[in-house]
Structures are given as C-alpha cells and as structure tokens.
Design an enzyme around this catalytic site. Structure first.
Site: not given
Lengths: 267, 267
Positions: A80, A148
C-alpha cells in the site's frame, strides 16, 4: 529518478527474462513461474513472496519455516505504501506544473479501492487469489488488497525500481488514461447513495447553515447523516457542492474506519 | 530489499563522499554543499532540489528556468509518500512477526506531524528554511513539511535507495528507539483536550450507548463533540477506551480536513 537509471532497468528486465525463460522451463514450479510472468512482465526470483501475496486471511496456511499462520495482510501494508510512492512519483513527473492538491486528488483516484479492484481483475489476479469465503466476489476489497500485496511482494523480491517499472508499464500504460482521469470528477454523493441502497442503510442530507463569505457570495453547509449519525459535513458555493464534500468525508470515514463499517453492517 | 544491495549503497555513499569532498571545495556554492552534507551524510548532485525543498509558500521565489513561482509544496507531496514507503519498509523488516495493525500504528507514530517537526529541528533543518512569516516557530507544520520535501528532493536527486539510507542512518538510528516507541501509547484524548484549550474551542464527550458484546462483556460507545458538532465516536470495553478512540477519529478529521480546521479557527 534519472532517466538513464530507468532505461537500465528496462534493459535489465528484457535481458534477464530471456535467461529466466530457459531456466524456469526445467523448474518443478514452472507453471506458477510462467503464470506470474504473464502478470508481472518478468520472472519472480523468490516465488514464495508472490504466492504469499495471494493468500487471503480466510485461508489458514502455515509457514514451513516458522510454523506460524500466514496471510497477505502484512504484504498489503507494505505494498500500500510502496504503491502510494510509485503513483505519487508518476503523477509528479507527468503533471510537472500542477499544484499538490491536484496531484493528491489524481493519485487517490488511481489508488482508491474500486480502482485497484478493477485493475486486479484486468490483469487476471482475481483468478489466482486463494481464499475460503462463501462468495468471494462480494468481498469488494479482496482483489485490490491482493494487488497491493503483490506490489509488496515485488518490492521484497526485486526492490523499488521494479515496482515502479511494473506499475508504469503493466498497469498505467495499459489500463489508465491519466489525462482523462485527471479531468474526471468523482461523484461522491451518488457513490454514497448507491452504498446506502445496497446495504439498506438510511442516508440523509441536512442543510445546516446558509451564510455569506467575505466577498458576499452565498455559501452552504451540509451535514450528512447515516442512520441518524452525523458522518461528515461540507461547505460549498452551492448546495450540490456542499453535499458532494459532505459525502466525500462520509465515504472516507466509512472506508478508513473498519469499526464504523462493521457498526453499520451489524444494524 | 536485498542486504547486498543496501551494503553496496553504503559503500557507494562513503566512496562518493571522498571524491565529492574534494570536488565541492572548489565550487562557488561550497558552503551550501557542506551544509547539506552535514544533514544528509552525502553531497547533493543537484543542489537546486534541496534549496527548493526549503522554500516555504510564504516566500515567493521565481524559477529561473520556467519563470513560475515556486515553493516546496509539490516536493512535500512527493516526499510524504516516499517517507511512508521507507518507514513502512523499516517497521516491516524490524518487526517481522507483527500484525499489520501494529505496523500501521508504529509507522504513524514516526511520520505524524509532531514527530516530523521534532526530527526536522534535531537535524538542524529548521535553521535553513526560507519563509516570510511573522512568527515561523508558531507554524507547527512548517519544519515537518520541510523534512518531507527534503525526502522528495533526495528521491529526485539520488533515487529511492538513498531516501531509505538517509532515513535509516541519519534519522531512525540517531533519534528514534523503535522498540520504545512501539510500546508507547498515544493519549489521543489529552491531545484533543490540549488542542481545544489552546484554541479556546469547547470539546465534550458524551456516552451514547452502553451494551453487551456477544460474550456478554459490557461495551461503551462515546461521541466527541467539538463546538457542539459531532466529530467522531468510538466503541470500547471501557469508557476510557471509547473516549480514546473517539478522540483519535476527531484528531484525524481535524488534521486531514483543512476545511474543518479553518471552520473552527474562524469561530
């Protein structure tokens, strides 16, 4: 980042791929290696990172090394942040004269949950995710989270420059028109209403105040209530603008705070 | 990231520094180069990035190349994301068995505004910032923002690996005890009360509901009101815990949304 450095990365990717193609033909996990090659554009060095990135928390897999239960949540945490940096760099370079508010907006359009979910499906990542849910397609964040985590895996396996290369060449250049996206306005109010109808939760907008700014322009302040609880408010030069801003705040609140989310879903 | 790669970066930093030390002795900007060397631990390649990182928006400087007014806000946008990635990687590696919730918490303790402001002062960045404010020390985000912009400058000048090297060797290893920080609990309620007293804004906590969870443990839900407006709520196993969570939400809301911030300050 210097252009020469990025060109070197590209040459290195192409050159390594030719050698790896021959090498992995004789590997017992060749099918996995070639599956990831189709998605990544290069062969993994340590395939276990990528396999790990596809393990949803609903499935309990024990690490052979440590004996602990593992899933992709830690890799998602890492990926992320790397993704934010990579996309931040890309929009910074592409829009060299734009204000940081514009850049923040554009980046959030790319890395928002819906967008990442779609991208994960487009590159075919959804078919590789391992999970144990009755209806995985209804878990909206599952695919985006895996994307992610995949970025986290690339980072651990090959480093930052490969993450940038992957996202730029295999995602942005193929699926995203940055100029078009920059012009696109997100309609937060309709998104919120859509969410409320789907989950059968009452959403209402209340005009709290109408006042004038220092140049005597009329201004509006709207509060958004979800199940009667105040979840955001916004100020704008029209009722519509103030509702739009209030909805944006409420959506952020719902998305960021799992506690609120579960609170509403429990109702 | 591979250990060998990071060791190579360290060798490269030390080796380049020796050559640069001689080279910059004869440069017209040698004073600037050596000032940045003291902070960074290496010499800048393109000193203009670093000078740019120290330009607060209150000072109007025109770019010699484009003629546009420039400040450090775009570099701050870039550096903020790179910093999140660098710190994310560091806590991921240091706490190899910790849950992602713990990692997110620990990272936010390092990159939060107060912490970055202090770090910027500790490395002496505050003395180099160029701004035109009547009392720059009262602008709390000024130093932290400049530190983020500096990370953005390092990224453009030398790439991601140098950002990681800088933050790990010149900041974390010198000023932050990660183990101690991980144990430290942030008292959000006292932070919010402190903010309210300073800005003369009323803050109150209201117990909305008391209920039992599925294991029959008592639970509390608290709402926090700022100037009578609902700004957050929290659920916990004690009143204190629910107030703590509600305060955390309100603080995030105030910090993230400049609109709210200005709304309160205008009162």
């Amino acid at each position: 980042m210097p252009v020469l450095f990025l060109r070197n990365i590209m040459i290195s990717v192409n050159w390594r791929n030719q050698i790896d193609k021959i090498r992995f033909l004789f590997n017992s996990k060749r099918e996995s290696y070639f599956l990831f090659y189709d998605i990544l554009g290069f062969f993994p060095h340590h395939i276990q990172y990528y396999e790990h990135a596809l393990l949803h928390k609903s499935i309990a897999v024990r690490s052979q090394k440590t004996g602990r239960l593992i899933n992709n949540e830690r890799l998602e945490f890492l990926g992320d942040a790397i993704l934010d940096a990579v996309v931040g760099d890309l929009v910074y370079s592409c829009f060299s004269h734009s204000h940081e508010g514009f850049l923040t907006n554009l980046r959030s359009k790319i890395v928002q949950r819906d967008s990442l979910n779609k991208l994960a499906v487009e590159i075919g990542l959804d078919k590789l995710i391992k999970c144990d849910l009755p209806s995985p397609t209804h878990n909206h964040s599952l695919c985006g989270n895996a994307l992610e985590a995949l970025i986290g895996a690339i980072y651990l396996d090959r480093g930052y420059s490969y993450c940038k290369w992957f996202f730029e060449n295999r995602i942005i250049n193929r699926y995203i028109d940055l100029e078009k996206l920059a012009r696109k306005e997100v309609n937060f109010k309709s998104k919120l209403v859509e969410w409320s109808q789907k989950n059968k939760i009452e959403v209402s907008f209340e005009l709290i105040e109408q006042f004038f700014d220092k140049h005597n322009n009329p201004m509006f302040q709207t509060e958004v209530l979800i199940s009667g609880i105040s979840c955001g408010y916004g100020v704008g030069y029209s009722k519509k603008e103030s509702q739009q801003k209030a909805s944006e705040m409420a959506i952020k609140k719902i998305r960021k705070n799992k506690e609120i989310d579960s609170l509403f879903f429990e109702k």
